[in-house]
Design an enzyme around this catalytic site. Structure first.
Site, PDB file in Angstrom:
ATOM      1  N   ASP A 174      -5.345  -1.778   1.847  1.00 16.98           N
ATOM      2  CA  ASP A 174      -4.497  -1.206   0.787  1.00 16.98           C
ATOM      3  C   ASP A 174      -3.069  -1.726   0.928  1.00 16.98           C
ATOM      4  OD1 ASP A 174      -3.260   0.425  -1.091  1.00 16.98           O
ATOM      5  OD2 ASP A 174      -3.664   2.306  -0.029  1.00 16.98           O
ATOM      6  N   MET A 204      -1.087  10.850   1.900  1.00 17.41           N
ATOM      7  CA  MET A 204       0.130  10.478   2.640  1.00 17.41           C
ATOM      8  C   MET A 204       1.004  11.717   2.675  1.00 17.41           C
ATOM      9  SD  MET A 204       0.491   6.727   0.892  1.00 17.41           S
ATOM     10  CE  MET A 204      -0.656   7.171  -0.412  1.00 17.41           C
ATOM     11  N   MET A 242      -3.538  -0.339   6.323  1.00 16.42           N
ATOM     12  CA  MET A 242      -2.413  -0.469   5.380  1.00 16.42           C
ATOM     13  C   MET A 242      -1.747  -1.821   5.579  1.00 16.42           C
ATOM     14  SD  MET A 242      -2.344   2.225   3.524  1.00 16.42           S
ATOM     15  CE  MET A 242      -0.838   1.749   2.630  1.00 16.42           C
ATOM     16  N   SER A 274      -5.834   1.450  -7.614  1.00 11.67           N
ATOM     17  CA  SER A 274      -4.942   2.562  -7.272  1.00 11.67           C
ATOM     18  C   SER A 274      -4.214   3.027  -8.524  1.00 11.67           C
ATOM     19  CB  SER A 274      -3.913   2.109  -6.231  1.00 11.67           C
ATOM     20  OG  SER A 274      -2.807   2.996  -6.254  1.00 11.67           O
ATOM     21  N   HIS A 306      -8.867   4.982  -6.589  1.00  8.01           N
ATOM     22  CA  HIS A 306      -8.033   5.288  -5.422  1.00  8.01           C
ATOM     23  C   HIS A 306      -6.853   6.150  -5.872  1.00  8.01           C
ATOM     24  CE1 HIS A 306      -6.450   4.435  -1.366  1.00  8.01           C
ATOM     25  NE2 HIS A 306      -5.260   4.305  -1.927  1.00  8.01           N
ATOM     26  N   ASP A 313      -3.481   8.026  -4.762  1.00  5.27           N
ATOM     27  CA  ASP A 313      -2.443   8.076  -3.733  1.00  5.27           C
ATOM     28  C   ASP A 313      -1.679   9.390  -3.822  1.00  5.27           C
ATOM     29  OD1 ASP A 313      -2.607   5.534  -2.306  1.00  5.27           O
ATOM     30  OD2 ASP A 313      -2.166   4.638  -4.253  1.00  5.27           O
ATOM     31  N   MET A 330       1.165  11.719  -2.304  1.00  2.80           N
ATOM     32  CA  MET A 330       2.381  11.619  -1.482  1.00  2.80           C
ATOM     33  C   MET A 330       3.197  12.899  -1.619  1.00  2.80           C
ATOM     34  SD  MET A 330       3.580   7.750  -2.359  1.00  2.80           S
ATOM     35  CE  MET A 330       2.372   6.426  -2.595  1.00  2.80           C
TER      36      MET A 330
END
Ligand code: DX5
Ligand code: ZN
Length: 233
Positions: A193, A84, A153, A24, A49, A51, A53
């Site tokens: 994750d 997310m 998660m 990540s 990965h 992420d 947000m």
């Protein structure tokens, strides 16, 4: 189970006895992101990965499609985008255009989950679904036949470097029971994750793909860290 798994050029399948490792980039040095990604690619990572947000769905703000577009040119590895964000349907097309190879959406983030899946699939990317630790697995089981990947998660989404939530392991076991033994063709992958490291990797041995931020980017020898995570179970 889904027989329409996206077979993008760069998606390696997991072997039954080992996991794919997806570092990540949340734990990478963002000032040197291209270099960091090239580094984990040569250290043996399988996917990158990403992420994403929005400061609304989670209390943190990271990166968007323009950064994914830039990353596309620095690595051949699949870009595995974990959204997310509220109402992901508004941004999925941007991520597809930017070169995302897989897009995972939260069941809690949209009223249009099936439309999201359809957009991702029509864009030729891997369709992923995920859920917060407090969300019942039933929410994901309802849509299992529409997805290529289920992300469990094991921390509350929002930040890297949190402690692994062992009480989420039961979800992995239940998913494995529903999906069937590891390595079967045309079945959704199970990804995990949050807080995955050498101390917790044994608990997630049923997963096909392990996301790891701190455990990879925080290691002095990233190749050794990736090898240890992959074989550490
Ligand atoms: C959390 C993110 C994770 C996080 C994992 O919201 O989805 O991908 O970066 O970081 P570690 O491996 O440090 O828990
Ligand atoms: Zn993530």
């Amino acid at each position: 189970m889904s027989n329409s798994i996206a077979t993008r050029k760069f998606w390696p399948g997991p072997k039954a006895h080992e996991a794919l490792i997806a570092p990540s980039i949340l734990s990478a040095d963002f000032a040197r992101l291209g270099e960091e990604i090239r580094g984990v690619e040569s250290a043996g990572a399988d996917w990158i990965h990403v992420d994403v947000m929005d400061g609304r769905f989670v209390p943190n703000l990271t990166i968007g499609a323009p950064v994914v577009k830039s990353l596309r040119s620095v690595t051949r590895l699949p870009l595995d985008c974990h959204l997310m964000i509220e109402e992901p349907e508004k941004l999925i097309a941007d991520f597809l255009r930017a070169g995302a190879d897989g897009i995972t959406v939260h069941v809690e983030s949209t009223r249009e989950l099936s439309r999201c899946f359809q957009m991702i699939r029509e864009g030729g990317a891997r369709v992923g679904v995920t859920l917060r630790p407090r969300t019942d697995l039933a929410e994901v089981l309802k849509v299992l036949d529409q997805v290529d990947l289920v992300l469990v998660m094991t921390v509350e989404p929002g930040f890297g470097g949190q402690s692994f939530m062992a009480d989420q392991v039961a979800k992995i076991a239940e998913l494995r029971r529903r999906i069937g033994p590891k390595g079967g063709a045309h079945q959704p992958l199970i990804q995990v994750d949050g807080g995955v490291n050498l101390q917790t990797v044994q608990a997630v041995r049923e997963a096909d793909c392990l996301v790891a931020g701190t455990a990879v980017f925080g290691a002095s020898d990233r190749a050794a860290a990736i090898r240890a995570l992959r074989g550490g179970r």
